[in-house]
Design a protein around this motif. Structure first.
Motif, mmCIF file in Angstrom:
data_model
loop_
_atom_site.group_PDB
_atom_site.id
_atom_site.type_symbol
_atom_site.label_atom_id
_atom_site.label_comp_id
_atom_site.label_asym_id
_atom_site.label_seq_id
_atom_site.Cartn_x
_atom_site.Cartn_y
_atom_site.Cartn_z
ATOM 1 N N TRP A 97 1.024 -9.988 -1.714
ATOM 2 C CA TRP A 97 1.841 -10.110 -0.355
ATOM 3 C C TRP A 97 1.216 -11.677 0.100
ATOM 4 O O TRP A 97 1.851 -12.378 0.742
ATOM 5 N N GLU A 98 -0.056 -11.999 -0.087
ATOM 6 C CA GLU A 98 -0.843 -13.277 0.271
ATOM 7 C C GLU A 98 0.201 -14.285 -0.449
ATOM 8 O O GLU A 98 0.330 -15.481 0.180
ATOM 9 N N ASP A 140 6.362 3.126 7.242
ATOM 10 C CA ASP A 140 5.694 2.812 6.490
ATOM 11 C C ASP A 140 6.388 2.579 5.156
ATOM 12 O O ASP A 140 7.516 3.358 5.075
ATOM 13 N N LYS A 197 5.463 -8.856 8.084
ATOM 14 C CA LYS A 197 4.626 -7.746 8.604
ATOM 15 C C LYS A 197 2.950 -8.053 8.292
ATOM 16 O O LYS A 197 2.102 -7.479 8.983
ATOM 17 N N ARG A 198 2.854 -8.380 6.931
ATOM 18 C CA ARG A 198 1.519 -8.436 6.560
ATOM 19 C C ARG A 198 0.701 -9.685 6.676
ATOM 20 O O ARG A 198 -0.388 -9.798 6.959
ATOM 21 N N ASP A 199 1.260 -10.797 6.820
ATOM 22 C CA ASP A 199 0.742 -12.186 7.223
ATOM 23 C C ASP A 199 0.571 -12.192 8.464
ATOM 24 O O ASP A 199 1.378 -11.973 9.455
ATOM 25 N N ARG A 217 3.265 -11.999 11.380
ATOM 26 C CA ARG A 217 3.402 -10.726 12.199
ATOM 27 C C ARG A 217 3.421 -11.086 13.685
ATOM 28 O O ARG A 217 4.241 -10.177 14.382
#
Length: 735
Positions: free
Chosen positions: A240-241, A339, A385-387, A391
């Motif tokens: 995801w990064e 989730d 959502k993850r960064d 986000r």
């Protein structure tokens, strides 16, 4: 929709592999060697345009029944066709994807790509994996294009249809500007060096672990994609990064910041669905390589499969929200509510599915509204959502629908219009009144009297500034123009502002001296006019000194932009890595210097003779960067003469490579005495080495063509100075 989803680093815009590469990478003939070759019919400058030279598209567009066209497009949105049924009974998401992918090829590195000429109709774009099944979207539009004919280009129709699609589903639209004129052949654009498409196991173009950066000027992560692989970098859904990194880089390379990236991704994915209903190998090839009887169709063509909805495009299957034909906040609501677990689509692509999704949050089936199916997210969506930075923006948009509405409308407008250049080129009743900084606004100028022009030019020639200094300043101002996205140019005099005033190619200290002197002499003239007129005066003096007086016919009435009207970051990609016209090369590149000269001439809209005469004239005038003297093949620099060509082609000179120059510098010696006569570069010697360029150079070296050389140079120089005068050429369309 199936759309797949940034700062530009410094350095060579052509840097990529270690070995020298072709300027244009693989061509259509490389991909499809058996395709019909029409180039023999366009030799000698013969145009493939059936409309002819006299056709004025802007005039035709202004005569369009705009409201009737929009009404027809709105009706089309829900007029589902048996041969290609509309998901959810609405073509809106399909047409949004079509418009997005028409505009989304734009990149800031060289201004190429984008929707400006309707290139999605031609190879290679019509057969990119990322454009799968968009052949059907264009055919759905054919009856409307047929009806309105010359009054609406395909290029305009693609974008307007996307706007109408958004409006028809309740989404926000900022505006629309028409005026994109169609072309009738593929444009030559460097799309990459790979010999395989993204779905054939090609590695990503960027990988910091391997020290590999995205090759400028490219903006897509892999061959055949508009932006990034939605499954993840190289198809890895766990990285995801890397996904956030790729999104940030690719979107930045097409002029979008983080907020615009989030707004476009979320806004686009608020509509429609991705398609991965069956394994891709069950479908046919891309349009460009398909059988004749398919009439330009490719990919899915089987009526039974189409009727069942067994459609595969990206390979990902499902809708992002439970309201795929209605604008709203459900995309972000679902993204943060659940989730997600990693699953595979029926086509075998990685995607993310909500865990224990509630029935009311499921999406309707695309063909049977009585059924409900789980929604999904791609790895690209999960990055929002993850960064951490993405986000923050996503949560703000989740909690403030009005903010998302405004951000998406503006980002969509920018996406679709970034390659159109100054706002004056926009036509139609829905052009927004607001001036946006990415449109490079320039205040209106005032046309000076001829007496004021003549008086200023006389003062300039008595100022102590040299011909070389004046010509270099004018060239530095005007030669930034790119006909790809119509940015740059002399209007606005941004050469006196950051970042252009500090570019090494412009010899900043010398440029500051020239600009300061002109500012003190110009009186009521704008600085933009003063710079161009001073250059014209210098050329006229140099021509007269050579015995062939000439008038350099440049226009006046330019305005002066302010620093506040100049987006410094967005102008950075316009800085030349190489400028063969001024014999400038920052460092040795992976593309031949002469290739970069050709590329620059193309971006400036020049022909082979125009490029040739400008190089020869600028050398004779001593207008080389750094005052290096390289290529100044004359004993009388500052005089407009054909000496460059005469001495370059002189058989009494022997050329050899200067040691340790990497074949970038050459010394010319007298064949008999061995004495050094000249220093030159690849950008000089190519006019004697290349057979086609030599043929043109020989014309200008002939004794009987000295006057022709001077006249041709003056005309080409004026063309460069006036290349961006859209405020004049478009004035008649805004009455």
């Amino acid at each position: 929709m199936d759309a797949k989803t940034g700062s530009i680093s410094g350095g060579c815009p052509f840097h990529g592999s270690v070995q020298t590469r072709s300027l244009f990478g693989r061509t259509n003939r490389d991909w499809w060697p058996d395709s019909l070759n029409l180039e023999i019919l366009t030799q000698g400058g013969k145009s493939p345009d059936p409309m002819g030279e006299d056709f004025d598209y802007c005039e035709a567009f202004n005569a369009l029944d705009y409201n009737a066209l929009k009404a027809d497009l709105t009706a089309l949105m829900t007029d589902s066709q048996d041969w290609w049924p509309a998901d959810y009974g609405h073509y809106g998401p399909f047409f949004i994807r079509m418009a997005w992918h028409a505009a989304g090829t734009y990149r800031t590195g060289d201004g190429r790509g984008g929707a400006g000429s309707g290139q999605q109709r031609f190879a290679p774009l019509n057969s990119w994996p990322d454009n799968g099944n968009l052949d059907k979207a264009r055919r759905l539009l054919w009856p409307i294009k047929k009806k309105y004919g010359q009054h609406i280009s395909w290029a305009d129709l693609f974008i307007l249809t996307g706007n109408v699609a958004i409006e028809s589903m309740g989404g926000p639209v900022f505006g629309f500007g028409g005026g994109r004129k169609d072309v009738y052949e593929p444009e030559t654009v460097y799309w990459g060096t790979e010999e395989q498409w993204v779905n054939e196991g090609v590695p990503t173009r960027i990988n910091p672990k391997e020290g590999k950066a995205l090759d400028n000027p490219l903006a897509a992560i892999q061959m055949g994609l508009i932006y990034v692989n939605p499954e993840g970098p190289g198809g890895d859904p766990h990285d995801w990064e890397g996904m956030a990194r790729d999104m940030r880089e690719t979107f930045a390379r097409m002029a979008m910041n983080d907020e615009e990236t989030v707004a476009l991704t979320a806004g686009g994915h608020a509509f429609g669905k991705a398609h991965g209903a069956a394994p891709a190998p069950t479908f046919r090839k891309a349009p460009e390589s398909e059988a004749l009887e398919l009439m330009g169709f490719g990919w899915l063509t089987d009526p039974e499969e189409i009727e069942k909805g067994h459609i595969t495009t990206s390979g990902i299957e499902g809708a992002w929200s439970n309201t795929p034909t209605q604008w709203g906040g459900n995309y972000f609501r679902l993204l943060f509510k659940y989730d997600y677990e990693l699953v595979k689509s029926p086509a075998g692509a990685w995607q993310w599915q909500p865990i224990n999704q509630e029935y009311e949050d499921m999406a309707p089936d695309a063909r049977d509204p009585s059924k409900r199916v789980p929604t999904m997210m791609t790895t690209a969506d999960m990055a929002l959502k993850r960064d951490p930075e993405y986000r923050k923006i996503s949560e703000r948009f989740r909690d403030d629908q009005a903010a998302l509405d405004d951000a998406f409308a503006r980002a969509w407008f920018k996406l679709c219009h970034r390659d159109m250049g100054p706002k004056v080129r926009y036509l139609g009743p829905e052009v927004p009144a607001e001036d946006l900084i990415w449109q490079d606004p320039v205040p209106a100028g005032t046309t000076p009297s001829q007496a004021d022009v003549d008086a200023f030019k006389a003062k300039v020639l008595q100022s102590g500034l040299t011909v070389s200094e004046l010509v270099k300043a004018a060239w530095a101002s005007a030669s930034t123009y790119r006909n790809s996205d119509h940015r740059g140019g002399a209007n606005g005099a941004r050469v006196r502002l950051e970042p252009q005033r500090g570019w090494k190619v412009n010899d900043p200290e010398e440029l500051d001296k020239v600009l300061s002197t002109l500012d003190g002499l110009r009186g009521s003239l704008s600085m933009a006019d003063a710079i161009v007129l001073a250059g014209a005066a210098a050329v006229e003096k140099a021509a007269a000194d050579g015995g062939y007086p000439v008038k350099v016919e440049v226009t006046t009435g330019r305005g002066d932009a302010s620093q506040d009207q100049t987006d410094v970051d967005s102008f950075a990609p316009l800085e030349p890595f190489a400028d063969g016209f001024r014999n400038y090369l920052r460092t040795k590149a992976d593309v031949k210097t002469e290739d970069m000269l050709i590329d620059r001439a193309n971006l400036m809209g020049l022909s082979v003779p125009e490029m040739t005469v400008l190089v020869g004239g600028l050398r004779a005038l001593g207008a080389v960067s750094g005052n290096s003297g390289k290529g100044v093949l004359t004993a009388r620099p500052g005089v407009l003469s054909n000496d460059f060509f005469v001495n370059l082609l002189d058989m009494g000179t022997h050329w050899s490579v200067v040691e340790d120059s990497g074949e970038e510098e050459y010394v010319g010696r007298d064949r008999k005495s061995g004495a050094e006569k000249w220093r030159a570069t690849r950008a000089d010697l190519i006019f004697g080495s290349n057979s086609q360029l030599r043929a043109v150079a020989e014309v200008y070296a002939e004794d009987g063509n000295r006057e022709k050389f001077v006249k041709d140079f003056a005309k080409a120089f004026a063309k460069v100075m006036d290349a961006d005068r859209f405020d004049l050429t478009y004035a008649k369309y805004h009455k």
